[in-house]
Design a protein around this motif. Structure first.
Motif, PDB file in Angstrom:
ATOM      1  N   LEU A 212       0.831  -1.196   0.000  1.00 31.28           N
ATOM      2  CA  LEU A 212       0.000   0.000   0.000  1.00 31.28           C
ATOM      3  C   LEU A 212       0.866   1.247   0.000  1.00 31.28           C
ATOM      4  N   GLY A 213       0.223   2.402  -0.161  1.00 32.55           N
ATOM      5  CA  GLY A 213       0.924   3.678  -0.128  1.00 32.55           C
ATOM      6  C   GLY A 213       0.856   4.310   1.248  1.00 32.55           C
ATOM      7  N   ASN A 214       0.254   5.474   1.337  1.00 27.42           N
ATOM      8  CA  ASN A 214       0.188   6.232   2.585  1.00 27.42           C
ATOM      9  C   ASN A 214      -0.834   5.624   3.546  1.00 27.42           C
ATOM     10  N   LEU A 215      -0.368   5.087   4.655  1.00 23.57           N
ATOM     11  CA  LEU A 215      -1.258   4.441   5.620  1.00 23.57           C
ATOM     12  C   LEU A 215      -1.920   5.434   6.564  1.00 23.57           C
ATOM     13  N   ASP A 216      -1.468   6.668   6.537  1.00 28.82           N
ATOM     14  CA  ASP A 216      -1.997   7.677   7.467  1.00 28.82           C
ATOM     15  C   ASP A 216      -3.048   8.584   6.832  1.00 28.82           C
ATOM     16  N   ALA A 217      -3.313   8.412   5.533  1.00 30.90           N
ATOM     17  CA  ALA A 217      -4.360   9.197   4.883  1.00 30.90           C
ATOM     18  C   ALA A 217      -5.690   8.903   5.566  1.00 30.90           C
ATOM     19  N   ARG A 218      -6.488   9.947   5.763  1.00 33.05           N
ATOM     20  CA  ARG A 218      -7.770   9.810   6.456  1.00 33.05           C
ATOM     21  C   ARG A 218      -8.914  10.187   5.511  1.00 33.05           C
ATOM     22  N   ARG A 219      -9.951   9.367   5.557  1.00 32.69           N
ATOM     23  CA  ARG A 219     -11.105   9.578   4.680  1.00 32.69           C
ATOM     24  C   ARG A 219     -12.403   9.429   5.458  1.00 32.69           C
ATOM     25  N   ASP A 220     -13.442  10.022   4.899  1.00 26.65           N
ATOM     26  CA  ASP A 220     -14.804   9.913   5.412  1.00 26.65           C
ATOM     27  C   ASP A 220     -15.479   8.847   4.553  1.00 26.65           C
ATOM     28  N   TRP A 221     -15.540   7.604   5.072  1.00 22.63           N
ATOM     29  CA  TRP A 221     -16.012   6.471   4.275  1.00 22.63           C
ATOM     30  C   TRP A 221     -17.452   6.101   4.605  1.00 22.63           C
ATOM     31  N   SER A 246     -21.973  12.730   3.314  1.00 21.62           N
ATOM     32  CA  SER A 246     -20.862  12.162   4.084  1.00 21.62           C
ATOM     33  C   SER A 246     -21.380  11.551   5.373  1.00 21.62           C
ATOM     34  N   THR A 247     -20.501  10.810   6.063  1.00 21.95           N
ATOM     35  CA  THR A 247     -20.866  10.232   7.364  1.00 21.95           C
ATOM     36  C   THR A 247     -20.520  11.178   8.506  1.00 21.95           C
ATOM     37  N   ASN A 248     -19.708  12.204   8.212  1.00 21.95           N
ATOM     38  CA  ASN A 248     -19.220  13.159   9.226  1.00 21.95           C
ATOM     39  C   ASN A 248     -18.230  12.510  10.197  1.00 21.95           C
ATOM     40  N   GLU A 249     -17.594  11.425   9.765  1.00 11.59           N
ATOM     41  CA  GLU A 249     -16.545  10.774  10.546  1.00 11.59           C
ATOM     42  C   GLU A 249     -15.332  10.578   9.638  1.00 11.59           C
ATOM     43  N   THR A 250     -14.153  10.542  10.233  1.00 14.78           N
ATOM     44  CA  THR A 250     -12.953  10.264   9.431  1.00 14.78           C
ATOM     45  C   THR A 250     -12.176   9.103  10.047  1.00 14.78           C
ATOM     46  N   HIS A 251     -11.594   8.281   9.174  1.00 12.29           N
ATOM     47  CA  HIS A 251     -10.835   7.113   9.613  1.00 12.29           C
ATOM     48  C   HIS A 251      -9.598   6.978   8.735  1.00 12.29           C
ATOM     49  N   SER A 252      -8.549   6.434   9.284  1.00 11.67           N
ATOM     50  CA  SER A 252      -7.298   6.260   8.540  1.00 11.67           C
ATOM     51  C   SER A 252      -7.249   4.891   7.871  1.00 11.67           C
ATOM     52  N   ILE A 289     -13.087  15.002   5.732  1.00 12.61           N
ATOM     53  CA  ILE A 289     -14.220  14.718   6.598  1.00 12.61           C
ATOM     54  C   ILE A 289     -15.329  15.704   6.267  1.00 12.61           C
ATOM     55  N   GLY A 290     -16.487  15.178   5.931  1.00 11.25           N
ATOM     56  CA  GLY A 290     -17.571  16.032   5.474  1.00 11.25           C
ATOM     57  C   GLY A 290     -18.498  16.506   6.580  1.00 11.25           C
ATOM     58  N   ASP A 291     -19.227  17.548   6.254  1.00 13.25           N
ATOM     59  CA  ASP A 291     -20.301  18.051   7.112  1.00 13.25           C
ATOM     60  C   ASP A 291     -21.578  18.016   6.273  1.00 13.25           C
ATOM     61  N   SER A 292     -22.379  16.982   6.461  1.00 15.05           N
ATOM     62  CA  SER A 292     -23.573  16.784   5.627  1.00 15.05           C
ATOM     63  C   SER A 292     -24.842  17.297   6.306  1.00 15.05           C
ATOM     64  N   THR A 293     -24.682  18.311   7.160  1.00 19.12           N
ATOM     65  CA  THR A 293     -25.833  18.883   7.872  1.00 19.12           C
ATOM     66  C   THR A 293     -26.937  19.330   6.909  1.00 19.12           C
ATOM     67  N   LYS A 294     -26.544  19.969   5.814  1.00 15.20           N
ATOM     68  CA  LYS A 294     -27.523  20.487   4.858  1.00 15.20           C
ATOM     69  C   LYS A 294     -28.346  19.348   4.260  1.00 15.20           C
ATOM     70  N   PRO A 303     -26.835   8.451   6.622  1.00 18.25           N
ATOM     71  CA  PRO A 303     -26.268   7.126   6.326  1.00 18.25           C
ATOM     72  C   PRO A 303     -26.775   6.082   7.308  1.00 18.25           C
ATOM     73  N   LYS A 304     -26.919   4.854   6.821  1.00 18.67           N
ATOM     74  CA  LYS A 304     -27.411   3.767   7.670  1.00 18.67           C
ATOM     75  C   LYS A 304     -26.322   2.772   8.048  1.00 18.67           C
ATOM     76  N   VAL A 305     -25.314   2.625   7.193  1.00 16.30           N
ATOM     77  CA  VAL A 305     -24.243   1.648   7.430  1.00 16.30           C
ATOM     78  C   VAL A 305     -23.036   2.360   8.026  1.00 16.30           C
ATOM     79  N   ASP A 306     -22.603   1.941   9.233  1.00 15.53           N
ATOM     80  CA  ASP A 306     -21.452   2.595   9.866  1.00 15.53           C
ATOM     81  C   ASP A 306     -20.145   1.993   9.358  1.00 15.53           C
TER      82      ASP A 306
END
Length: 328
Positions: A212-221, A246-252, A289-294, A303-306
């Motif tokens: 793999l490449g960068n293991l520290d990249a963080r995404r909102d999955w 978005s889910t409004n959460e970020t994970h590496s 990391i998104g803000d999907s308040t709107k 989102p339903k699946v965590d």
């Protein structure tokens, strides 16, 4: 019966969206490249009720023909060259398909609907990759766009062109700024599916390690099946607009590896994972990391699946597939 035309029908989003629309009683048309497309059989097998039309987003006339054939109430433009790493190797083609392809789609809809600008409601698949070198955390609809890849730049072009056609011609054209969304249908070149596939093979003794490449990249999955519901909801609004999904959460990547390997009973994944400079981006996007308040407020979407459930879903799917392929 409402009618919908979907470009990018062979991708994970296209398949999930078509399933959703069919369940709602739509007549669904899929727009895809060439009769010899290797993924044609996948769509015909998975979704036999979808009517397939051939064409190319770089060819305006073929989009017009598809509109004449399908006479859609809704047009979902999901077609793109969507693998970010590939976009550096083929920046010109990515720009033509992912960027100018949006212009062609919008122009085709404008010409087709010239007597009634809102006759066809248009959805553009924008991307969190447009934020790139993020200027605010989390990112919302007003965050400055600073793309860090040819793919991101092309998506920014398509995003602003959609806004321009909405404002210039009165079209019902909306953009969904979707953060990373995954599923068992994700292509194996994407890091999440690459990991779930490799983890399943490693657990079965079919593969030794994973690069793999960068293991520290963080995404909102999130889960792609949840996100296509947001697309549909956008086109049911009286007024077109742009929405972060978005889910409004970020994970590496490391967190993804933790969950994936633990799901198959491996507590320490470090002996199995190697970092390879070949998989490092020339310009990295470190944190999304998104803000999907709107979207949650206006569309009533959430989102339903965590995240843990998404990882487990993908690993389980690949385990079943690898066992079948290996005859286990």
């Amino acid at each position: 019966m409402p009618r919908a035309l979907i470009t990018g029908i062979t991708g994970q989003d296209g398949l999930y969206l078509a399933e959703l629309l069919l369940s709602k009683g739509y007549e669904v048309y899929g727009f895809m490249r060439g009769q010899n497309n290797p993924k044609r059989e996948l769509v015909e097998t998975t979704l036999p009720d979808v009517k397939l039309l051939t064409g190319d987003l770089t060819d305006l006339s073929s989009i017009l023909r598809a509109l004449d054939s399908s006479k859609p109430d809704e047009f979902y433009n999901l077609g793109a060259i969507s693998f970010v790493a590939y976009s550096w190797e083929n920046a010109h083609l990515t720009s033509e398909v992912t960027g100018l392809g949006v212009l062609n789609a919008l122009e085709a809809v404008r010409l087709y609907s010239k007597d009634d600008p809102s006759k066809v409601r248009f959805y553009q698949a924008s991307s969190s990759e447009m934020y790139g070198k993020v200027q605010t955390v989390p990112q919302n609809e007003d965050t400055l766009l600073w793309p860090r890849s040819p793919y991101g730049v092309a998506k920014v072009y398509g995003h602003y062109m959609t806004i321009n056609y909405r404002e210039s011609y009165g079209m019902h054209a909306s953009s969904g700024i979707l953060f990373n969304h995954e599923s068992p249908r994700r292509g194996p070149e994407f890091v999440t599916r690459k990991i779930s596939q490799a983890v399943s093979r490693i657990s079965l003794g079919l593969q030794k390690d994973l690069s793999l490449g960068n293991l520290d990249a963080r995404r909102d999955w999130g889960f792609a099946g949840d996100y296509v519901d947001a697309m549909w909801r956008m086109l049911q609004q009286d007024t077109a607009d742009d929405y972060v999904i978005s889910t409004n959460e970020t994970h590496s990547i490391r967190e993804y590896l933790d969950l994936a390997f633990k799901h198959v009973g491996i507590e320490d994944w470090t002996p199995y994972v190697k970092q390879d400079p070949r998989f490092m981006r020339p310009a990295e996007v470190d944190l999304l990391i998104g803000d999907s308040t709107k979207a949650r407020t206006t569309l009533g979407w959430e989102p339903k699946v965590d995240f843990p459930s998404l990882v487990a879903m993908m690993v389980d799917s690949d385990l079943a597939e690898q066992k079948r392929l290996a005859g286990l």
